[in-house]
Write an enzyme that holds these catalytic residues in place. Structure first.
Site, PDB file in Angstrom:
ATOM      1  N   HIS A  73      -2.175  20.975  -8.804  1.00 44.91           N
ATOM      2  CA  HIS A  73      -1.469  19.976  -9.609  1.00 44.91           C
ATOM      3  C   HIS A  73      -0.407  19.264  -8.773  1.00 44.91           C
ATOM      4  CE1 HIS A  73       0.583  18.092 -13.003  1.00 44.91           C
ATOM      5  NE2 HIS A  73       1.712  18.696 -12.660  1.00 44.91           N
ATOM      6  N   ARG A 108       2.653   9.772  -2.555  1.00 44.93           N
ATOM      7  CA  ARG A 108       2.620   9.913  -1.092  1.00 44.93           C
ATOM      8  C   ARG A 108       1.216  10.322  -0.679  1.00 44.93           C
ATOM      9  NH1 ARG A 108       6.610  12.696  -3.359  1.00 44.93           N
ATOM     10  NH2 ARG A 108       5.256  14.514  -3.334  1.00 44.93           N
ATOM     11  N   GLU A 153       0.189  18.777 -20.783  1.00 46.82           N
ATOM     12  CA  GLU A 153       0.075  19.607 -19.576  1.00 46.82           C
ATOM     13  C   GLU A 153      -0.383  20.998 -19.998  1.00 46.82           C
ATOM     14  OE1 GLU A 153       2.798  17.517 -16.191  1.00 46.82           O
ATOM     15  OE2 GLU A 153       3.662  19.291 -17.114  1.00 46.82           O
ATOM     16  N   ASP A 166       3.079  21.394 -22.307  1.00 46.37           N
ATOM     17  CA  ASP A 166       4.312  20.717 -21.898  1.00 46.37           C
ATOM     18  C   ASP A 166       4.065  19.205 -21.967  1.00 46.37           C
ATOM     19  OD1 ASP A 166       6.769  20.141 -20.684  1.00 46.37           O
ATOM     20  OD2 ASP A 166       5.886  20.205 -18.685  1.00 46.37           O
ATOM     21  N   TYR A 188      13.456  10.032 -13.587  1.00 51.14           N
ATOM     22  CA  TYR A 188      13.502  11.371 -12.995  1.00 51.14           C
ATOM     23  C   TYR A 188      14.298  11.475 -11.702  1.00 51.14           C
ATOM     24  CZ  TYR A 188      10.271  11.072  -9.033  1.00 51.14           C
ATOM     25  OH  TYR A 188       9.699  10.798  -7.828  1.00 51.14           O
ATOM     26  N   LYS A 236      10.172  14.901 -21.152  1.00 53.60           N
ATOM     27  CA  LYS A 236       9.593  16.211 -21.454  1.00 53.60           C
ATOM     28  C   LYS A 236      10.207  16.845 -22.699  1.00 53.60           C
ATOM     29  CE  LYS A 236       7.414  17.115 -17.330  1.00 53.60           C
ATOM     30  NZ  LYS A 236       6.061  17.679 -17.155  1.00 53.60           N
ATOM     31  N   THR A 295       1.715  22.909 -14.943  1.00 58.04           N
ATOM     32  CA  THR A 295       0.320  22.545 -15.191  1.00 58.04           C
ATOM     33  C   THR A 295      -0.624  23.356 -14.316  1.00 58.04           C
ATOM     34  OG1 THR A 295       1.132  20.336 -15.596  1.00 58.04           O
ATOM     35  CG2 THR A 295      -1.239  20.581 -15.356  1.00 58.04           C
TER      36      THR A 295
END
Lengths: 440, 440
Positions: free
Chosen positions: B145, B154, B211, B245, B256, B265, B371
């Site tokens: 995950h 990235r 999740e 989740d 975030y 969340k 997850t």
């Protein structure tokens, strides 16, 4: 709209004469709530209200049922080991109880005889947390702190693009919040490897810091799924305390990506024992406005009320004692001073933002403001900022130096509100001590 | 060392005959604990243990005091509205109660007559959260995950340098954790501006996701400041449940940095009602080993015990129903399957890491695994992964498509353990429904 009423009359005097001493911080205009018991005693902790150098046992007063109506209901909620039941009531209840206590503690009150036996010396009590804290959220509302921290990583562009739109916050750990006087071992953990690809370091934190914050205790909650309108937000705020969000900078630098601080923060957080109500702070309200160059908040974070009087003038100070200073009998060293009014987001905005997605807030939840640094030198709310991340040690009056905290250092945070012609309203003191790490 | 005892004998049969039906998931070898009451009833919630299609009322059984010693003490702790008191006891207590229940529910038990009146049909009960959750921590233990999510940002270097050293985790929100069947309005919030410097978007999340996780309920806690040794870590684990989740990806992307997920969340998290104990999962233990190319964990996260049997073979599945599928009477669509054994960190490692800095863990605390995606296609634990962040919609058997969740979608997570010659051990089901957003 005036937030002031007869409980704010600066001329009020109490029959508890220590409350009338100038600058004592706990005059009859303050009346903060806390949870206490006799030092070393075997009684349960119970709710009390501070007045001068005394605390009035509200659990005991509740048994006498001196009042009916909202004041009586609020007092019955004080027959408890925490403030949660009182917090769960409405601002009308809180206000009625404050007025009843103000009248009962005034010079000439009929109730003096009944109340005197319920007073304890504050010097002879110990405290527990004021509330059972269901969830603890820490925000990041000082743009000066965010900029100073950001500069360590991004000198040319210290503030992230979301900062001036989003009241940035994250969830903290409730289980390790302690009351003033808390002492905890230096945290142990992983630190960034000496070179890329090598194994990380492991051991006691070498960059242990404090963070100067205020804590906001929530009162009545919301239903899960329901948003709290910005115009109603303050009716969910019970009061303020002082908060030290201890931080291990070296642990944080290695662990925090991508999900934020965790072990770098959750080993301990310390709060002051007395919760000063929003109503007690009314004389210190100020306009809450954005600078011309800053974007106006989104509509859900905007209200006339917030703009006109959403800020609070609360003076903050950090002091330090060390093993050496205490053995020499030296006074605590003042490390910095700042003010809550310089924050970029208001308490009302934090409450509304926190619930905009339907998140359920509950009585006794604690919101931290984040480090309250000011715009000028001398107003840094952490050693990270004062020492430029450890590059410039500070000299202490008794000859020692510090970059970060050493074992047995005691950090003392203080907060108070002052204005000409009004008694000083103290938020008390939040002290905590770093013990040596437990050997690995 | 064998974790198996007479409660794991696959030949055991119960006088509750539905427990003997092959693959029913709740045989006498399972015995998960939960909190229940009669559907729509006015009785308090109370502790029970599932057996076949029944639940045995342990609060009522406690009043009969059939046992002495640790089993009796553990049963008395079940005379409660949550599992916290039972969780606060020791593995010896948990084991003694399991053995006593196993014997009492076996074919031929003397206690059958006493227990039969204390059984309720599981189809006729409703659940509350199994425990009062003091603190909720969510981890990130699937390297598959973490890699898939990292690739979105990235592509060349998806895993951050700390991942293979630090069990990454963050604090979640306890107040909005609900039990299977939870329904919540689609969260509202800020999203990334359309162009740099513009005002952010605001409104209902358009990228709402689930999740697939397991939840780890902690048993006995530690003293604040004390570390939990890796060799003792499992004695602090009471059992496992399933956890969803829920995540609003568009809110998360904007909010975030730098402190991690918050409003993305904390609007809701859903868990399954039954807590399957570590002892019930003993037959499904597996070696927990690092691949040759991965670094060995630091010594504080290493033990022979963990290496030899720290992993658990738990099969996981995500299913979806929609308004359309339900109106057509279609079967839920299976979206993916994975397995807990593919996680990069073990439950024992999470407990030890969480307390390495002295953080205080308490009975009833919940740890989320993060997850649980697997290494292969079809094993993605979120829509973010299945659809490549919304680029590749999935086709549902009844003709609809999905990139992220739509209003009235119901996500069903299932988990179970299977092996030849042993009854299926079910962790039950964790279902939750997205309601339309409350208008802004």
């Amino acid at each position: 709209m005036s937030f002031l009423n007869e409980t704010h009359d600066p001329a009020l005097q109490s029959w508890v004469t220590s409350a009338n001493v100038p600058d004592n911080g706990f005059p009859i205009q303050n009346l903060p709530y806390g949870v206490f018991r006799e030092k070393g005693g075997h009684h349960d902790f119970r709710v009390g209200v501070a007045i001068g150098d005394k605390v009035l046992d509200l659990a005991a007063l509740a048994l006498l049922s001196p009042w009916t109506g909202p004041a009586g209901e609020a007092l019955q909620a004080c027959d408890a080991q925490t403030l949660n039941k009182l917090m769960a009531l409405s601002p009308e209840h809180w206000s009625a109880l404050r007025l009843a206590l103000s009248k009962a503690l005034r010079e000439g009150s009929d109730l003096q005889g009944k109340l005197e036996p319920l007073l304890h010396d504050r010097a002879a009590i110990e405290h527990n947390l004021p509330a059972q804290i269901g969830d603890y959220t820490d925000f990041y509302i000082s743009v000066h702190h965010a900029t100073a921290v950001g500069k360590q990583f991004r000198p040319d562009n210290p503030l992230l693009p979301n900062y001036k739109w989003v009241p940035i916050g994250y969830h903290g750990r409730a289980s390790t919040i302690g009351v003033s006087g808390q002492a905890f071992p230096r945290p142990v953990g992983q630190t960034r490897p000496a070179e890329d690809g090598a194994a990380p370091g492991f051991g006691p934190s070498q960059r242990l810091d404090y963070e100067l914050e205020l804590g906001i205790f929530l009162g009545q909650g919301n239903q899960h799924g329901q948003r709290i309108d910005i115009r109603e937000a303050e009716s969910h705020v019970f009061g303020f305390c002082i908060l030290n969000d201890w931080s291990a900078r070296d642990l944080q630098a290695w662990e925090y990506q991508p999900l934020g601080p965790f072990l770098a923060k959750n080993f301990a957080s310390t709060i002051s024992p007395w919760v000063v109500t929003l109503e007690a702070l009314a004389p210190f309200r100020q306009p809450f406005q954005r600078a011309a160059e800053d974007p106006q908040p989104l509509p859900y974070l905007t209200s006339d009320e917030n703009r006109e009087h959403g800020a609070f003038d609360v003076e903050l100070e950090v002091l330090l004692t060390t093993e050496a200073s205490r053995s020499q009998g030296a006074q605590p060293a003042s490390l910095s001073r700042s003010n809550f009014r310089d924050a970029y987001w208001s308490a009302a905005q934090l409450v509304t933002h926190h619930s905009v997605n339907g998140c359920k807030l509950q009585p006794g939840d604690l919101l931290g403001t984040g480090t309250l640094s000011g715009p000028s030198q001398g107003e840094e709310g952490s050693l990270l900022e004062i020492t430029g991340n450890g590059r410039n040690p500070i000299k202490l009056p008794w000859g020692e130096e510090r970059t970060f905290l050493q074992d047995n250092d005691e950090v003392i945070l203080r907060a108070r509100c002052t204005k000409p012609g009004y008694p000083v309203i103290s938020l008390g003191e939040c002290a905590g001590t770093v013990l040596p790490a437990i050997p690995v």
